[in-house]
Design a protein around this motif. Structure first.
Motif, PDB file in Angstrom:
ATOM      1  N   GLN A 130     -10.343   4.940  -1.154  1.00  0.00           N
ATOM      2  CA  GLN A 130     -11.041   5.053   0.084  1.00  0.00           C
ATOM      3  C   GLN A 130     -12.320   4.524   0.405  1.00  0.00           C
ATOM      4  OE1 GLN A 130     -11.062   9.567  -1.026  1.00  0.00           O
ATOM      5  NE2 GLN A 130     -13.221   9.391  -0.870  1.00  0.00           N
TER       6      GLN A 130
ATOM      7  N   GLN B   1     -16.516  13.049  -5.166  1.00  0.00           N
ATOM      8  CA  GLN B   1     -15.499  12.524  -4.519  1.00  0.00           C
ATOM      9  C   GLN B   1     -14.889  13.126  -3.197  1.00  0.00           C
ATOM     10  OE1 GLN B   1     -13.017  11.088  -7.470  1.00  0.00           O
ATOM     11  NE2 GLN B   1     -11.220  10.660  -6.187  1.00  0.00           N
TER      12      GLN B   1
ATOM     13  N   HIS C 142     -15.254  13.831  -9.663  1.00  0.00           N
ATOM     14  CA  HIS C 142     -14.185  14.301  -8.983  1.00  0.00           C
ATOM     15  C   HIS C 142     -14.870  15.196  -7.884  1.00  0.00           C
ATOM     16  CE1 HIS C 142     -10.765  16.887  -7.843  1.00  0.00           C
ATOM     17  NE2 HIS C 142     -10.196  15.695  -7.816  1.00  0.00           N
TER      18      HIS C 142
ATOM     19  N   ARG D  10     -16.816  14.815  -1.108  1.00  0.00           N
ATOM     20  CA  ARG D  10     -17.921  14.704   0.014  1.00  0.00           C
ATOM     21  C   ARG D  10     -17.250  13.400   0.792  1.00  0.00           C
ATOM     22  NH1 ARG D  10     -22.547  13.278  -1.668  1.00  0.00           N
ATOM     23  NH2 ARG D  10     -23.565  14.008   0.136  1.00  0.00           N
ATOM     24  N   SER D  11     -17.769  13.542   2.126  1.00  0.00           N
ATOM     25  CA  SER D  11     -17.729  12.392   3.099  1.00  0.00           C
ATOM     26  C   SER D  11     -18.374  11.215   2.665  1.00  0.00           C
ATOM     27  CB  SER D  11     -17.944  12.848   4.546  1.00  0.00           C
ATOM     28  OG  SER D  11     -17.759  11.682   5.452  1.00  0.00           O
ATOM     29  N   MET D  12     -18.116   9.966   3.116  1.00  0.00           N
ATOM     30  CA  MET D  12     -18.781   8.740   2.674  1.00  0.00           C
ATOM     31  C   MET D  12     -18.784   8.521   1.252  1.00  0.00           C
ATOM     32  SD  MET D  12     -19.705   8.219   5.910  1.00  0.00           S
ATOM     33  CE  MET D  12     -20.716   6.708   5.526  1.00  0.00           C
ATOM     34  N   PHE D  13     -18.078   9.035   0.528  1.00  0.00           N
ATOM     35  CA  PHE D  13     -17.867   8.595  -1.109  1.00  0.00           C
ATOM     36  C   PHE D  13     -16.780   7.610  -1.038  1.00  0.00           C
ATOM     37  CE2 PHE D  13     -16.468   8.865  -5.609  1.00  0.00           C
ATOM     38  CZ  PHE D  13     -17.835   8.939  -5.948  1.00  0.00           C
ATOM     39  N   ASN D  14     -17.211   6.445  -1.376  1.00  0.00           N
ATOM     40  CA  ASN D  14     -16.117   5.400  -1.584  1.00  0.00           C
ATOM     41  C   ASN D  14     -15.532   5.512  -2.971  1.00  0.00           C
ATOM     42  OD1 ASN D  14     -16.705   4.436   1.086  1.00  0.00           O
ATOM     43  ND2 ASN D  14     -17.919   2.949   0.363  1.00  0.00           N
ATOM     44  N   TYR D  15     -14.450   5.297  -3.061  1.00  0.00           N
ATOM     45  CA  TYR D  15     -13.421   5.436  -4.462  1.00  0.00           C
ATOM     46  C   TYR D  15     -12.504   4.420  -4.625  1.00  0.00           C
ATOM     47  CZ  TYR D  15     -10.796   7.438  -8.232  1.00  0.00           C
ATOM     48  OH  TYR D  15     -10.244   7.585  -9.467  1.00  0.00           O
ATOM     49  N   SER D  16     -12.202   3.756  -5.879  1.00  0.00           N
ATOM     50  CA  SER D  16     -10.826   3.204  -5.939  1.00  0.00           C
ATOM     51  C   SER D  16     -10.395   3.462  -7.266  1.00  0.00           C
ATOM     52  CB  SER D  16     -10.690   1.669  -5.229  1.00  0.00           C
ATOM     53  OG  SER D  16     -11.714   0.947  -6.247  1.00  0.00           O
ATOM     54  N   GLN D  17      -9.287   3.626  -7.374  1.00  0.00           N
ATOM     55  CA  GLN D  17      -8.556   3.407  -8.745  1.00  0.00           C
ATOM     56  C   GLN D  17      -7.467   2.551  -8.738  1.00  0.00           C
ATOM     57  OE1 GLN D  17      -7.454   7.758  -9.050  1.00  0.00           O
ATOM     58  NE2 GLN D  17      -5.463   7.164  -9.064  1.00  0.00           N
ATOM     59  N   ASP D  18      -7.370   1.506  -9.636  1.00  0.00           N
ATOM     60  CA  ASP D  18      -6.548   0.467  -9.580  1.00  0.00           C
ATOM     61  C   ASP D  18      -5.874   0.260 -10.946  1.00  0.00           C
ATOM     62  OD1 ASP D  18      -5.273  -1.834  -8.677  1.00  0.00           O
ATOM     63  OD2 ASP D  18      -6.877  -3.108  -8.656  1.00  0.00           O
TER      64      ASP D  18
ATOM     65  N   ASN E 205      -2.266   3.503  -7.488  1.00  0.00           N
ATOM     66  CA  ASN E 205      -3.558   2.994  -7.025  1.00  0.00           C
ATOM     67  C   ASN E 205      -3.852   3.640  -5.810  1.00  0.00           C
ATOM     68  OD1 ASN E 205      -3.407   1.153  -9.167  1.00  0.00           O
ATOM     69  ND2 ASN E 205      -2.189  -0.421  -8.159  1.00  0.00           N
ATOM     70  N   TYR E 206      -5.301   3.615  -5.801  1.00  0.00           N
ATOM     71  CA  TYR E 206      -5.737   4.455  -4.507  1.00  0.00           C
ATOM     72  C   TYR E 206      -7.053   4.078  -4.218  1.00  0.00           C
ATOM     73  CZ  TYR E 206      -7.722   8.155  -1.907  1.00  0.00           C
ATOM     74  OH  TYR E 206      -8.327   8.781  -0.824  1.00  0.00           O
TER      75      TYR E 206
END
Lengths: 447, 447
Positions: B182, A173, A170, A175-183, B179-180
């Motif tokens: 970035q 997360q 978290h 920070r810039s350029m941190f790719n993240y997905s929750q599905d 769901n999210y």
């Protein structure tokens, strides 16, 4: 030998405890933080699907010398026992003779692992929540409650082994350029229990992974050493037949009578279990980067939470540790290289097992009840026996080998195309075990 | 007529301001919150790609009666002016005769929109940050600073128009089943300025979208009414030629001399601009659900931030509002139905324009410099002129129509397959405008 580093592991779960042991073996000092109390001092809460330890998991446990200790609480499962409504029970072997996945209670294993890590020298700090992380300085700001004073704990490196809702991630997360997905999956789950017989034996075949496939939902059962089974009901959260729609005792009674009539006989308290146990959600989490310089690394579910349908969540987390250990061997004190290559090596494999796990829900809940699927598996198994060097079935590659998951995904897709063609052979139901069919597979797979 | 509701809009950007006007028109009371100061009282910070208003945007502005006001500060762009290294300038029309996208400075438009919304009756509250949102109760907890007291502001409904890093969405994100994702682009951007000539005229053709495609990077320029151009340099963050690698004045000088020799002549301060202006990141954000019962809805970038390469970010946000307005007309006081259908209608289209925008970077930075791509566009344009009912080019469908983005994506994919086949016709460079080729397209597209 590496220069000893002062390290913190956030999370005292399975991955956190095992990682602590690996770090200690290489001479590092390890503090393990957990926001919860010491689970050895409480009754385990339940709400967990039983674990299935397979080859990747055993490899990680054996390498650090605790495999045999863990085997004492594991029950080998050699096959799926498929309970189709109004049909006889059907057994489907998982692999070759002797190949098995191992059912273990998560609570029991976690307690044992914390004991073992503590004995190896890990310093466990329970009831301490990580409120903030200074990434470039590897400082954990901890405290026991929202109001208690925050303590700054400075380390050489920090590992986030704090699960799907990782606090360490978290922080990264934001920070810039941190790719993240929750599905989130539209399917949730609930735990039920089949108790042991009065004499301590199991009510169903002990060495099988039991599955009641019903299309959009399913029930599974995995044995414990005490004669009980931990069952998990997977069911959509919303819709006609769903957790939302089953609210009264009468609804639940009718649902089980209609879809799981034989299960009622072995779960006396199914209504009580259903009403009292929480409904949990399932989700896939992907992120990148996993590391911050030579200071912080995510590991296990914190880096790659997956849905449980391939039984690989813990195995994948343990494999993170063995790969990290190999990199410590290769790069010594160059922790930037260790962390960088750890991510390069693991990220594609984490993505692959996420995809395979997601797909496997369909296989378990729908296809295992399908005669064409069953035939497909039989043909694959036969070919595998004839030409073990030419065809490792996808399930075996994932479960009974340490081949990278990304290769398994790739090979599995290739095999699927071959089998799609084979299943179109006229009268395949009758000719499936002829040499013509076997030769055809051979020619297709070598194309 | 709807029963008036007490509503809050979080975010006084373009979408927030326009939404306020639409809500006011339907009789609702509107407070607009912004954590920043009133941009009408400050010099606009820059760091923004100029906006390209196209048909969807104009429709939303005209429907509420402010289109003509906005047209006063817009410059029509009828074509791309493509500046290929060591080749003559090439012009590529955007659409049919008279079709144009309109360049507007984001700052100038935003100031005008806030003025217009205020005149229409919106109550703007600046310098108030939303610290927390009670979703089921539609309460905003606001304050001017971290230490100031939090004020509870109760509404009938709350709109999150607070952009890519939406605070309202952040609150929804912490719920289960949200769901999210970035996803940051490896390419970043920086703003540069081509000043006006001394007599206030433009240094480059005023009615073109200027583009210097250079493969992995590109420069674009869009005109302002004052004779200047707002330029944007898109460049990878890391790598051989990247923002990371261009650190000294000498690096920057050499980079522009090598790749943008003609640009140097019109940007006297390119080194100063480059050194002083921030490097910004580009990202795609997707999430679901967008709404919470009849209480909270996300809109614009807060629901679907996209990369800027199709010039549709603001247009898509404005289209959210016109769809929402149509649903208010249809469903009256049934806000649950309005919010539910808003998401059902818009989510697939938001996903489609995200995909199209992502793909368009390649088209702009690489393909516009490619002779085969230029030929492809010419063939498409010719066929479109012959059979406007059978072939609306993808760009036109997105930019000059209000067809759903999801249909545009689908049709575009279909057309690409047709054109792939056409481009394989032998000697296509010479035969491209024959009736045989046109007939072939017609037969392929109707297949």
């Amino acid at each position: 030998m590496q220069t000893p580093r002062n390290s913190a592991v956030v999370g005292s779960g399975l991955v956190g405890s095992l990682l602590a042991m690996y770090l200690l073996k290489r001479g590092h000092k390890v503090d393990v933080y957990d926001r919860r109390e010491d689970i050895r001092q409480i009754k385990f809460s339940g709400r967990s699907i039983n674990l299935a330890v397979s080859v990747r998991g055993w490899h990680a446990l054996d390498e650090i010398g605790i495999g045999n200790e863990v085997r004492k609480i594991a029950v080998p499962l050699y096959r799926r026992a498929i309970h189709i409504l109004d049909k006889p029970l059907y057994f489907q072997p998982y692999g070759k003779e002797g190949e098995a996945i191992y059912s273990i209670s998560r609570g029991a294993l976690n307690k044992m692992m914390i004991d073992l890590a503590e004995k190896a020298g890990a310093n466990f700090i329970f009831n301490q929540k990580v409120w903030d992380v200074d990434l470039p300085e590897a400082i954990l700001y901890t405290g026991s409650s929202d109001k208690s004073e925050r303590k700054a704990n400075k380390y050489d490196m920090v590992f986030g082994a704090d699960g799907a809702f990782s606090r360490v991630r978290h922080k990264m997360q934001r920070r810039s350029m941190f790719n993240y997905s929750q599905d989130f999956l539209k399917t949730g789950y609930k735990e039920l229990t089949i108790p042991a017989n009065e004499d301590g034996t199991h009510k169903l075949d002990k060495n099988s992974f039991h599955i009641w496939p019903r299309g959009k939902f399913m029930l599974i059962a995995m044995p414990n050493t005490d004669g009980s089974f931990t069952c998990t009901l997977f069911l959509p959260h919303e819709g006609d037949i769903s957790f939302d729609s089953l609210t009264s005792e009468r609804d639940i009674q009718q649902f089980f009578e209609a879809y799981f009539p034989t299960v009622i006989e072995v779960i006396p308290d199914f209504i009580k279990d259903f009403m009292e146990h929480p409904t949990s959600s399932l989700l896939t989490i992907k992120c990148e980067p996993w590391t911050y310089w030579d200071k912080v690394a995510l590991i296990g579910d914190a880096a790659h939470a997956i849905v449980p349908f391939y039984g690989q969540g813990m195995n994948a987390g343990f494999e993170d540790i063995t790969i990290l250990d190999e990199l410590m061997e290769t790069y010594g004190d160059d922790w930037k290289a260790i962390f960088k290559n750890y991510q390069i090596s693991r990220k594609p494999n984490a993505d692959a097992i996420a995809e395979l796990s997601y797909r496997n829900f369909m296989e378990m809940s729908t296809k295992t009840a399908d005669s064409s699927f069953i035939l497909r598996k039989k043909i694959e198994a036969k070919f595998y026996n004839l030409h073990p060097e030419k065809w490792v079935p996808l399930y075996s590659r994932v479960t009974f080998s340490r081949n990278p998951y990304s290769e398994a995904l790739q090979q599995g897709d290739k095999q699927r195309l071959v089998m799609d063609e084979i299943m179109h052979i006229p009268d395949i139901e009758t000719v499936w075990d002829t040499s013509e069919v076997m030769d055809k597979i051979e020619s297709l797979i070598t194309k």
